[in-house]
Each structure stands twice: as structure tokens, then as C-alpha cells.
Design a protein around this motif. Sequence first.
Motif, PDB file in Angstrom:
ATOM      1  N   THR A  27      70.851  28.849 -12.719  1.00 17.34           N
ATOM      2  CA  THR A  27      70.987  29.210 -11.319  1.00 17.34           C
ATOM      3  C   THR A  27      71.774  30.503 -11.137  1.00 17.34           C
ATOM      4  OG1 THR A  27      72.896  27.741 -11.194  1.00 17.34           O
ATOM      5  CG2 THR A  27      70.784  26.878 -10.463  1.00 17.34           C
ATOM      6  N   SER A  28      72.465  30.964 -12.186  1.00 16.77           N
ATOM      7  CA  SER A  28      73.121  32.266 -12.093  1.00 16.77           C
ATOM      8  C   SER A  28      72.094  33.392 -12.029  1.00 16.77           C
ATOM      9  CB  SER A  28      74.039  32.487 -13.300  1.00 16.77           C
ATOM     10  OG  SER A  28      73.293  32.438 -14.506  1.00 16.77           O
ATOM     11  N   VAL A  29      70.865  33.106 -12.445  1.00 15.59           N
ATOM     12  CA  VAL A  29      69.788  34.085 -12.370  1.00 15.59           C
ATOM     13  C   VAL A  29      68.948  33.849 -11.114  1.00 15.59           C
ATOM     14  CG1 VAL A  29      67.737  34.978 -13.534  1.00 15.59           C
ATOM     15  CG2 VAL A  29      69.747  34.264 -14.860  1.00 15.59           C
ATOM     16  N   SER A  30      68.597  32.622 -10.852  1.00 12.71           N
ATOM     17  CA  SER A  30      67.801  32.283  -9.679  1.00 12.71           C
ATOM     18  C   SER A  30      68.022  30.823  -9.353  1.00 12.71           C
ATOM     19  CB  SER A  30      66.319  32.531  -9.960  1.00 12.71           C
ATOM     20  OG  SER A  30      65.519  31.998  -8.927  1.00 12.71           O
ATOM     21  N   ASP A  31      68.145  30.507  -8.063  1.00 13.81           N
ATOM     22  CA  ASP A  31      68.289  29.113  -7.683  1.00 13.81           C
ATOM     23  C   ASP A  31      66.989  28.539  -7.141  1.00 13.81           C
ATOM     24  OD1 ASP A  31      68.071  30.323  -5.262  1.00 13.81           O
ATOM     25  OD2 ASP A  31      69.849  29.400  -4.378  1.00 13.81           O
ATOM     26  N   ARG A  32      65.897  29.261  -7.334  1.00 13.10           N
ATOM     27  CA  ARG A  32      64.597  28.772  -6.872  1.00 13.10           C
ATOM     28  C   ARG A  32      63.701  28.635  -8.099  1.00 13.10           C
ATOM     29  NH1 ARG A  32      64.565  28.924  -1.518  1.00 13.10           N
ATOM     30  NH2 ARG A  32      62.325  28.818  -1.284  1.00 13.10           N
ATOM     31  N   GLN A  33      63.777  27.466  -8.702  1.00 14.72           N
ATOM     32  CA  GLN A  33      63.192  27.288 -10.020  1.00 14.72           C
ATOM     33  C   GLN A  33      62.129  26.206 -10.089  1.00 14.72           C
ATOM     34  OE1 GLN A  33      67.671  27.346 -10.794  1.00 14.72           O
ATOM     35  NE2 GLN A  33      66.717  26.811 -12.710  1.00 14.72           N
ATOM     36  N   PRO A  69      53.027  25.605   0.424  1.00 11.90           N
ATOM     37  CA  PRO A  69      54.003  26.097   1.409  1.00 11.90           C
ATOM     38  C   PRO A  69      55.445  25.834   0.963  1.00 11.90           C
ATOM     39  CG  PRO A  69      52.220  24.943   2.510  1.00 11.90           C
ATOM     40  CD  PRO A  69      52.018  24.721   1.044  1.00 11.90           C
ATOM     41  N   GLY A  70      56.273  26.882   1.044  1.00  8.17           N
ATOM     42  CA  GLY A  70      57.680  26.751   0.689  1.00  8.17           C
ATOM     43  C   GLY A  70      58.002  27.010  -0.759  1.00  8.17           C
ATOM     44  N   SER A  71      56.999  27.116  -1.628  1.00 10.25           N
ATOM     45  CA  SER A  71      57.256  27.351  -3.045  1.00 10.25           C
ATOM     46  C   SER A  71      57.622  28.811  -3.287  1.00 10.25           C
ATOM     47  CB  SER A  71      56.019  27.001  -3.871  1.00 10.25           C
ATOM     48  OG  SER A  71      56.213  27.262  -5.245  1.00 10.25           O
ATOM     49  N   PRO A  72      58.599  29.067  -4.182  1.00  8.07           N
ATOM     50  CA  PRO A  72      59.345  28.116  -5.008  1.00  8.07           C
ATOM     51  C   PRO A  72      60.502  27.471  -4.258  1.00  8.07           C
ATOM     52  CG  PRO A  72      60.027  30.338  -5.542  1.00  8.07           C
ATOM     53  CD  PRO A  72      58.909  30.466  -4.545  1.00  8.07           C
ATOM     54  N   TYR A  73      60.955  26.322  -4.804  1.00  8.35           N
ATOM     55  CA  TYR A  73      62.004  25.535  -4.184  1.00  8.35           C
ATOM     56  C   TYR A  73      63.283  25.605  -5.011  1.00  8.35           C
ATOM     57  CZ  TYR A  73      58.150  23.440  -1.582  1.00  8.35           C
ATOM     58  OH  TYR A  73      57.059  23.252  -0.787  1.00  8.35           O
ATOM     59  N   SER A  74      64.408  25.406  -4.323  1.00 10.24           N
ATOM     60  CA  SER A  74      65.680  25.284  -5.024  1.00 10.24           C
ATOM     61  C   SER A  74      65.642  24.034  -5.887  1.00 10.24           C
ATOM     62  CB  SER A  74      66.838  25.193  -4.033  1.00 10.24           C
ATOM     63  OG  SER A  74      66.951  26.381  -3.290  1.00 10.24           O
ATOM     64  N   ALA A  75      66.174  24.163  -7.087  1.00  4.16           N
ATOM     65  CA  ALA A  75      66.136  23.066  -8.045  1.00  4.16           C
ATOM     66  C   ALA A  75      67.503  22.911  -8.685  1.00  4.16           C
ATOM     67  CB  ALA A  75      65.075  23.350  -9.111  1.00  4.16           C
ATOM     68  N   PRO A  76      67.734  21.807  -9.375  1.00  7.86           N
ATOM     69  CA  PRO A  76      69.037  21.601 -10.012  1.00  7.86           C
ATOM     70  C   PRO A  76      69.275  22.594 -11.133  1.00  7.86           C
ATOM     71  CG  PRO A  76      67.476  19.928 -10.719  1.00  7.86           C
ATOM     72  CD  PRO A  76      66.821  20.673  -9.605  1.00  7.86           C
ATOM     73  N   ASP A  77      70.530  22.710 -11.537  1.00 12.98           N
ATOM     74  CA  ASP A  77      70.886  23.603 -12.633  1.00 12.98           C
ATOM     75  C   ASP A  77      70.140  23.200 -13.895  1.00 12.98           C
ATOM     76  OD1 ASP A  77      72.175  25.589 -14.013  1.00 12.98           O
ATOM     77  OD2 ASP A  77      73.907  24.353 -14.495  1.00 12.98           O
ATOM     78  N   VAL A  78      69.373  24.102 -14.439  1.00 10.24           N
ATOM     79  CA  VAL A  78      68.573  23.899 -15.652  1.00 10.24           C
ATOM     80  C   VAL A  78      67.636  22.698 -15.500  1.00 10.24           C
ATOM     81  CG1 VAL A  78      68.625  23.883 -18.165  1.00 10.24           C
ATOM     82  CG2 VAL A  78      70.561  24.787 -16.917  1.00 10.24           C
ATOM     83  N   PRO A  79      66.680  22.753 -14.586  1.00  7.96           N
ATOM     84  CA  PRO A  79      65.709  21.661 -14.475  1.00  7.96           C
ATOM     85  C   PRO A  79      64.842  21.594 -15.718  1.00  7.96           C
ATOM     86  CG  PRO A  79      65.015  23.513 -13.140  1.00  7.96           C
ATOM     87  CD  PRO A  79      66.385  23.844 -13.651  1.00  7.96           C
ATOM     88  N   ILE A  80      64.563  20.371 -16.172  1.00  6.92           N
ATOM     89  CA  ILE A  80      63.884  20.212 -17.456  1.00  6.92           C
ATOM     90  C   ILE A  80      62.645  19.325 -17.345  1.00  6.92           C
ATOM     91  CG2 ILE A  80      64.117  19.286 -19.801  1.00  6.92           C
ATOM     92  CD1 ILE A  80      66.959  20.236 -19.813  1.00  6.92           C
ATOM     93  N   GLY A  81      62.840  18.049 -17.021  1.00  6.12           N
ATOM     94  CA  GLY A  81      61.729  17.113 -17.018  1.00  6.12           C
ATOM     95  C   GLY A  81      61.197  16.868 -15.616  1.00  6.12           C
ATOM     96  N   ALA A 106      54.135  16.201   0.355  1.00  2.42           N
ATOM     97  CA  ALA A 106      53.305  16.155   1.555  1.00  2.42           C
ATOM     98  C   ALA A 106      51.839  16.360   1.193  1.00  2.42           C
ATOM     99  CB  ALA A 106      53.762  17.219   2.552  1.00  2.42           C
ATOM    100  N   ALA A 107      50.964  16.154   2.175  1.00  2.00           N
ATOM    101  CA  ALA A 107      49.524  16.289   1.932  1.00  2.00           C
ATOM    102  C   ALA A 107      49.152  17.684   1.477  1.00  2.00           C
ATOM    103  CB  ALA A 107      48.755  15.914   3.193  1.00  2.00           C
ATOM    104  N   ASP A 108      49.896  18.714   1.950  1.00  2.00           N
ATOM    105  CA  ASP A 108      49.594  20.089   1.546  1.00  2.00           C
ATOM    106  C   ASP A 108      50.317  20.496   0.264  1.00  2.00           C
ATOM    107  OD1 ASP A 108      52.199  20.313   2.429  1.00  2.00           O
ATOM    108  OD2 ASP A 108      51.783  21.809   3.979  1.00  2.00           O
ATOM    109  N   GLY A 109      51.018  19.547  -0.380  1.00  2.00           N
ATOM    110  CA  GLY A 109      51.714  19.840  -1.629  1.00  2.00           C
ATOM    111  C   GLY A 109      53.136  20.305  -1.459  1.00  2.00           C
ATOM    112  N   SER A 110      53.568  20.570  -0.221  1.00  2.00           N
ATOM    113  CA  SER A 110      54.949  20.998  -0.010  1.00  2.00           C
ATOM    114  C   SER A 110      55.904  19.847  -0.296  1.00  2.00           C
ATOM    115  CB  SER A 110      55.132  21.516   1.412  1.00  2.00           C
ATOM    116  OG  SER A 110      54.823  20.511   2.358  1.00  2.00           O
ATOM    117  N   LEU A 111      57.174  20.190  -0.560  1.00  2.00           N
ATOM    118  CA  LEU A 111      58.166  19.205  -0.986  1.00  2.00           C
ATOM    119  C   LEU A 111      59.326  19.137   0.005  1.00  2.00           C
ATOM    120  CD1 LEU A 111      58.452  20.174  -4.778  1.00  2.00           C
ATOM    121  CD2 LEU A 111      57.034  18.373  -3.774  1.00  2.00           C
ATOM    122  N   ARG A 112      59.864  17.948   0.160  1.00  2.00           N
ATOM    123  CA  ARG A 112      61.136  17.777   0.858  1.00  2.00           C
ATOM    124  C   ARG A 112      61.939  16.729   0.095  1.00  2.00           C
ATOM    125  NH1 ARG A 112      60.977  13.036   3.704  1.00  2.00           N
ATOM    126  NH2 ARG A 112      58.926  12.235   4.309  1.00  2.00           N
TER     127      ARG A 112
END
Length: 219
Positions: A72-78, A94-106, A139-145
Motif C-alpha cells: 500500500t506504500s505504492v498503491s492502495d487500490r490493488q 464500475p469502481g475498479s480498482p478497489y482499495s484492498a488490504p495490505d499485501v492482498p494474496i488469496g 453486485a449484478a454489474d460486478g461492482s463490489l461493496r
Amino acid sequence: MTPDGRFLFVSHGRPAITPEDTEPPGFVVVFAVGPTGTLSRVGEPVPVERGGLGMSVTPDGRHLYVACEALTSVSDRQLFGFSIGAHGSLTPVPGSPYSAPDVPIGTAITPDGRHLYVTSGGLNVNPGLATKVWGFTIAADGSLRPTPHAPFEAGRGPVGIALSADGRRAYVSTLRAELFTFAVETDGDLRRIHGPITTGGVRPLFQSVSVGRPARPAR
């Protein structure tokens, strides 16, 4: 791979360790799978962040999600989401890319295609502080919440995640060689019901958890 076996997705990219790291970003390359299993490239590589690791396709084959390991020091939208076209093309949801946890893996998607889970491993940076599994409603359009009470505590350095065939249980492995079991609630929240238990190994990584399918009854 899409459930119908027509398209195969390959992620690429070296993780970025510091903001000064100038290596190129990652990409997802799409292949069409021929009747005999031969592969042919579809379109141009699709850019994502660095270090694409976990990838999941929804059971209906309409959407692809890619978790990128860049810090996340490089980007928080992973966390990237794509709609999969009839010919395998990828278009951001819609909305991609999304904020993700530090070093998302699985990553893992429930069998009904309604919820996506992403582990936050930390790797060698600080796995003691990376303790979460993040949950999203699709969501139906693939967006995430985010699901109502996400993220969820899952030990130190959660990496692998797998869901039972009925989607009612989630299993998470950690860098500390521990295993957790969660109940998957109807709203997508995770509720810990067992663990941690030791796995008996050392430092499981990436897609290190898999759930077998029930055997079909004999006729």
C-alpha cells in the motif's frame, strides 16, 4: 479459467517493495482454449497493479477478480474487477480498482457468486500486523461493496482461503502455520467457529488451502 473452459487467465507482475521501485506494473493475459486444448492469445495484456496473485472467476463466468501484492506504500487500490466479454475480453467493472488490504494474496468466491473474500498476508513486510480477511458483496454489474462487518480477524498473516462446496464454510491458512474455520453468514460476513489449529507444516503460502468435492454416490 472460466467455468465453461473457454478462456484462461494468467497474471504477471513483480511485487513492488518500495515507492522507488520502478519495475513495470503487472498484467493479465487472456487465452482462448481450443477444442483440443491449444491456447491462443486474446487481445492485448490488460494492466493491473504489480504482483498479481489471487484470481477468481464468478461461477457464471461473467466476472474476474485479481488481487495484486503491491504494497500500500505504492498503491492502495490493488483489487481489480473485470467483466468477461463473449470473446474473452476484459472490461473494468464500475469502481475498479478497489482499495484492498495490505499485501492482498488469496481470493475466493462463494458458489452462488454473491461474495468475494481476499486475504491479507503481509508476507515478509509485517505479517504480525496483517491479520484480516476482507469480504465484499458482488453486485449484478460486478461492482463490489464491503460486507457489513468486514474485515474479519484471521490470525497473523492469512494467505490461503477456500470455501466448502455449499459455500457455508471458509477455511483460512496463515503464515504462522495456523488454520481457521469460519461460517459464511447470509449477508457475507464471516464468523469464526474453529481454530486456530496448527497445520503441521511451515509457512503455508498463496493458494495453500483446497476443499475436496463430495464423492458422488454409487449407482
